[in-house]
Motif scaffolding. Structure first.
Motif, PDB file in Angstrom:
ATOM      1  N   VAL A 240      15.551  64.819 103.171  1.00  0.00           N
ATOM      2  CA  VAL A 240      15.840  63.505 102.595  1.00  0.00           C
ATOM      3  C   VAL A 240      17.358  63.325 102.472  1.00  0.00           C
ATOM      4  O   VAL A 240      18.050  64.180 101.965  1.00  0.00           O
ATOM      5  CB  VAL A 240      15.186  63.347 101.215  1.00  0.00           C
ATOM      6  CG1 VAL A 240      15.627  62.072 100.541  1.00  0.00           C
ATOM      7  CG2 VAL A 240      13.677  63.360 101.375  1.00  0.00           C
ATOM      8  N   GLY A 241      17.838  62.229 102.952  1.00  0.00           N
ATOM      9  CA  GLY A 241      19.254  61.899 102.791  1.00  0.00           C
ATOM     10  C   GLY A 241      20.191  62.820 103.528  1.00  0.00           C
ATOM     11  O   GLY A 241      21.364  62.951 103.161  1.00  0.00           O
TER      12      GLY A 241
ATOM     13  N   PRO B 271      21.096  58.123  99.117  1.00  0.00           N
ATOM     14  CA  PRO B 271      20.221  57.059  98.596  1.00  0.00           C
ATOM     15  C   PRO B 271      19.660  57.478  97.245  1.00  0.00           C
ATOM     16  O   PRO B 271      19.662  58.671  96.897  1.00  0.00           O
ATOM     17  CB  PRO B 271      19.121  56.963  99.657  1.00  0.00           C
ATOM     18  CG  PRO B 271      19.080  58.324 100.272  1.00  0.00           C
ATOM     19  CD  PRO B 271      20.505  58.826 100.260  1.00  0.00           C
TER      20      PRO B 271
ATOM     21  N   GLN C 252      11.268  63.881  92.332  1.00  0.00           N
ATOM     22  CA  GLN C 252      11.288  62.438  92.139  1.00  0.00           C
ATOM     23  C   GLN C 252      10.754  61.712  93.376  1.00  0.00           C
ATOM     24  O   GLN C 252      10.451  60.524  93.307  1.00  0.00           O
ATOM     25  CB  GLN C 252      12.705  61.946  91.818  1.00  0.00           C
ATOM     26  CG  GLN C 252      13.148  62.311  90.403  1.00  0.00           C
ATOM     27  CD  GLN C 252      14.535  61.812  90.095  1.00  0.00           C
ATOM     28  OE1 GLN C 252      15.517  62.178  90.736  1.00  0.00           O
ATOM     29  NE2 GLN C 252      14.635  60.946  89.092  1.00  0.00           N
ATOM     30  N   TRP C 253      10.663  62.428  94.495  1.00  0.00           N
ATOM     31  CA  TRP C 253      10.106  61.786  95.690  1.00  0.00           C
ATOM     32  C   TRP C 253       8.949  62.558  96.306  1.00  0.00           C
ATOM     33  O   TRP C 253       8.251  62.046  97.184  1.00  0.00           O
ATOM     34  CB  TRP C 253      11.192  61.566  96.759  1.00  0.00           C
ATOM     35  CG  TRP C 253      11.969  62.789  97.149  1.00  0.00           C
ATOM     36  CD1 TRP C 253      13.173  63.191  96.650  1.00  0.00           C
ATOM     37  CD2 TRP C 253      11.607  63.768  98.130  1.00  0.00           C
ATOM     38  NE1 TRP C 253      13.581  64.359  97.249  1.00  0.00           N
ATOM     39  CE2 TRP C 253      12.634  64.734  98.167  1.00  0.00           C
ATOM     40  CE3 TRP C 253      10.522  63.918  98.985  1.00  0.00           C
ATOM     41  CZ2 TRP C 253      12.615  65.833  99.016  1.00  0.00           C
ATOM     42  CZ3 TRP C 253      10.500  65.022  99.839  1.00  0.00           C
ATOM     43  CH2 TRP C 253      11.533  65.957  99.845  1.00  0.00           C
TER      44      TRP C 253
ATOM     45  N   GLN D 205      15.520  53.615  89.303  1.00  0.00           N
ATOM     46  CA  GLN D 205      15.219  52.968  90.568  1.00  0.00           C
ATOM     47  C   GLN D 205      13.725  53.027  90.883  1.00  0.00           C
ATOM     48  O   GLN D 205      13.147  52.067  91.396  1.00  0.00           O
ATOM     49  CB  GLN D 205      16.023  53.630  91.690  1.00  0.00           C
ATOM     50  CG  GLN D 205      15.908  52.975  93.054  1.00  0.00           C
ATOM     51  CD  GLN D 205      16.619  51.628  93.133  1.00  0.00           C
ATOM     52  OE1 GLN D 205      17.271  51.211  92.180  1.00  0.00           O
ATOM     53  NE2 GLN D 205      16.490  50.948  94.260  1.00  0.00           N
ATOM     54  N   ARG D 206      13.082  54.149  90.565  1.00  0.00           N
ATOM     55  CA  ARG D 206      11.636  54.252  90.753  1.00  0.00           C
ATOM     56  C   ARG D 206      10.908  53.157  89.973  1.00  0.00           C
ATOM     57  O   ARG D 206       9.964  52.539  90.470  1.00  0.00           O
ATOM     58  CB  ARG D 206      11.130  55.628  90.300  1.00  0.00           C
ATOM     59  CG  ARG D 206      11.391  56.772  91.258  1.00  0.00           C
ATOM     60  CD  ARG D 206      10.831  58.081  90.681  1.00  0.00           C
ATOM     61  NE  ARG D 206       9.408  57.971  90.416  1.00  0.00           N
ATOM     62  CZ  ARG D 206       8.451  58.307  91.280  1.00  0.00           C
ATOM     63  NH1 ARG D 206       8.768  58.767  92.473  1.00  0.00           N
ATOM     64  NH2 ARG D 206       7.173  58.185  90.948  1.00  0.00           N
TER      65      ARG D 206
ATOM     66  N   THR E 153      17.019  58.430  95.967  1.00  0.00           N
ATOM     67  CA  THR E 153      15.696  59.040  96.098  1.00  0.00           C
ATOM     68  C   THR E 153      15.504  60.186  95.117  1.00  0.00           C
ATOM     69  O   THR E 153      14.379  60.488  94.739  1.00  0.00           O
ATOM     70  CB  THR E 153      15.470  59.546  97.526  1.00  0.00           C
ATOM     71  OG1 THR E 153      16.619  60.287  97.939  1.00  0.00           O
ATOM     72  CG2 THR E 153      15.240  58.397  98.488  1.00  0.00           C
TER      73      THR E 153
ATOM     74  N   CYS F 226      18.137  57.476  89.723  1.00  0.00           N
ATOM     75  CA  CYS F 226      16.967  57.518  90.603  1.00  0.00           C
ATOM     76  C   CYS F 226      15.685  57.225  89.839  1.00  0.00           C
ATOM     77  O   CYS F 226      14.766  56.579  90.373  1.00  0.00           O
ATOM     78  CB  CYS F 226      16.876  58.880  91.283  1.00  0.00           C
ATOM     79  SG  CYS F 226      18.240  59.212  92.426  1.00  0.00           S
TER      80      CYS F 226
ATOM     81  N   GLN G  35      11.190  49.668  91.475  1.00  0.00           N
ATOM     82  CA  GLN G  35      10.446  49.447  92.713  1.00  0.00           C
ATOM     83  C   GLN G  35       9.017  48.963  92.471  1.00  0.00           C
ATOM     84  O   GLN G  35       8.418  48.334  93.352  1.00  0.00           O
ATOM     85  CB  GLN G  35      10.428  50.741  93.538  1.00  0.00           C
ATOM     86  CG  GLN G  35      11.786  51.104  94.113  1.00  0.00           C
ATOM     87  CD  GLN G  35      11.841  52.540  94.595  1.00  0.00           C
ATOM     88  OE1 GLN G  35      10.941  53.351  94.309  1.00  0.00           O
ATOM     89  NE2 GLN G  35      12.889  52.884  95.331  1.00  0.00           N
TER      90      GLN G  35
END
Length: 371
Positions: free
Chosen positions: A368-369, A338, A345-346, A198-199, A340, A195, A202
């Motif tokens: 979330v999720g 996902p 982290q979100w 992934q951040r 996230t 994750c 993006q």
């Protein structure tokens, strides 16, 4: 004339002295055989070892947490508070054990002050399970955390619960809880790392795209966000929980990776033109990517930056690191989520991440999720 302030002691050392010289003798005398743990954990700069003389101006001083079983906390907690108010010394190594509330409503922190009467001290007896649930949303004395529990626990909270110092643990419950929360289990670690990569993926192209349209400020802001994410990723790679913003740089500075990475990260932050910003970020990307490969969690991935789909700026394409980490997950619940991440982290609100409502954290995680 204002009396001179006593010599600064790290808060954990002050708490240890408070326990050994003042609190333990009272408990041994008045409550012989009472099982408890004594520690300085939870909120406070001293818990993470970042306190300085400046910390003494609010919510710092001779402080201690006592952790009891639920029945003992209900039966004896109030009596312990009252007894210590009468029997604690007025100061420890020159630092008052009495705290007064601030008169300013905009400054709610407690401040050390001299007193001639009972001491309004900061030795707090807690029901250990209730305290853990309040702080992190989960009682780690009762069982190992499940996946959903881990997802809802902020990393700042985990750092504060597993940091600090334990001076005595008769029942062993606090030690057990701290061991269970000391680091992410393998599957959670892989997921959190994925994750975090992934951040980065993006936003890494936005530095160049902003610069391309003449948005120098926007390019610098995105670079700063990426620097923060690389710092957090570096902490995670070394098995550390990233603290919230105030202490992120201080925690990063203690890493093995810090000496080599800091020049590139600072270069990205201080660059006044895009080419220099890009060079610094790419150097940092590659260094962190090499460290990711060194974990052996996945097959090595080429750490060299490359162009962004033919556009004239360089990126790592950090999703190349996120995908194999995600593919290495064997936990069916995590595989279905996902990328996230855990709550911080979100979510970026300090009120959420530093608040004392564990149930709110669990509710936020569930949002979330489908958690």
């Amino acid at each position: 004339m204002t009396p001179a302030e006593p010599a600064f002691l790290p808060g954990l050392e002050l708490s240890r002295i408070l326990y050994e010289e003042a609190v333990r003798p009272v408990l041994d005398d008045a409550f012989p055989g009472l099982p408890y743990a004594a520690a300085r954990i939870g909120p406070g700069s001293e818990v993470l070892g970042f306190d300085t003389a400046r910390s003494a101006d609010h919510d710092w001083g001779p402080r201690l947490d006592l952790f009891l079983a639920p029945d003992d906390a209900a039966a004896h907690g109030g009596a312990i508070r009252r007894l210590l108010a009468d029997r604690l010394p007025k100061e420890i190594r020159g630092w008052p054990t009495h705290f007064r509330p601030a008169a300013d409503p905009l400054d709610p922190a407690a401040h050390m002050a001299a007193t001639d009467g009972p001491v309004d001290h900061r030795v707090f007896p807690h029901d250990i399970g209730a305290w853990l649930t309040q702080e992190a949303g989960f009682d780690a004395t009762a069982a190992e955390p499940g996946v959903r529990d881990w997802l809802a626990m902020p990393q700042q909270k985990l750092a504060a619960i597993t940091g600090g110092a334990v001076f005595h643990d008769g029942p062993g419950l606090l030690t057990t809880a701290r061991r269970r929360l000391a680091r992410y289990p393998d599957q959670l670690w892989r997921y959190v790392l994925a994750c975090q990569w992934q951040r980065i993926s993006q936003e890494e192209a936005f530095v160049g795209r902003c610069a391309e349209v003449g948005d120098a400020l926007g390019s610098a802001v995105v670079a700063a966000r990426l620097v923060r994410d690389l710092m957090r990723l570096s902490l995670l790679l070394e098995g550390r929980y990233p603290p919230y913003g105030k202490w992120l740089g201080s925690a990063f500075a203690r890493l093995e990776a810090a000496e080599a990475l800091t020049p590139s990260l600072l270069g990205a932050m201080t660059a006044t033109d895009y080419p220099e910003r890009e060079r610094s970020l790419c150097a940092a990307y590659e260094a962190v990517a090499i460290r990711q490969n060194a974990t052996g969690l996945t097959d090595p991935v080429d750490p060299a930056p490359r162009s962004y789909y033919g556009r004239p700026y360089l990126v790592l394409h950090a999703e190349r690191f996120a995908r194999p980490l995600a593919a290495s997950l064997t936990d069916p619940y995590l595989r279905g989520l996902p990328l996230t991440g855990v709550v911080d982290q979100w979510a970026d609100s300090t009120d959420l991440l530093m608040g004392r409502d564990g149930q709110a954290l669990r509710a936020a995680g569930a949002a979330v999720g489908g958690r």
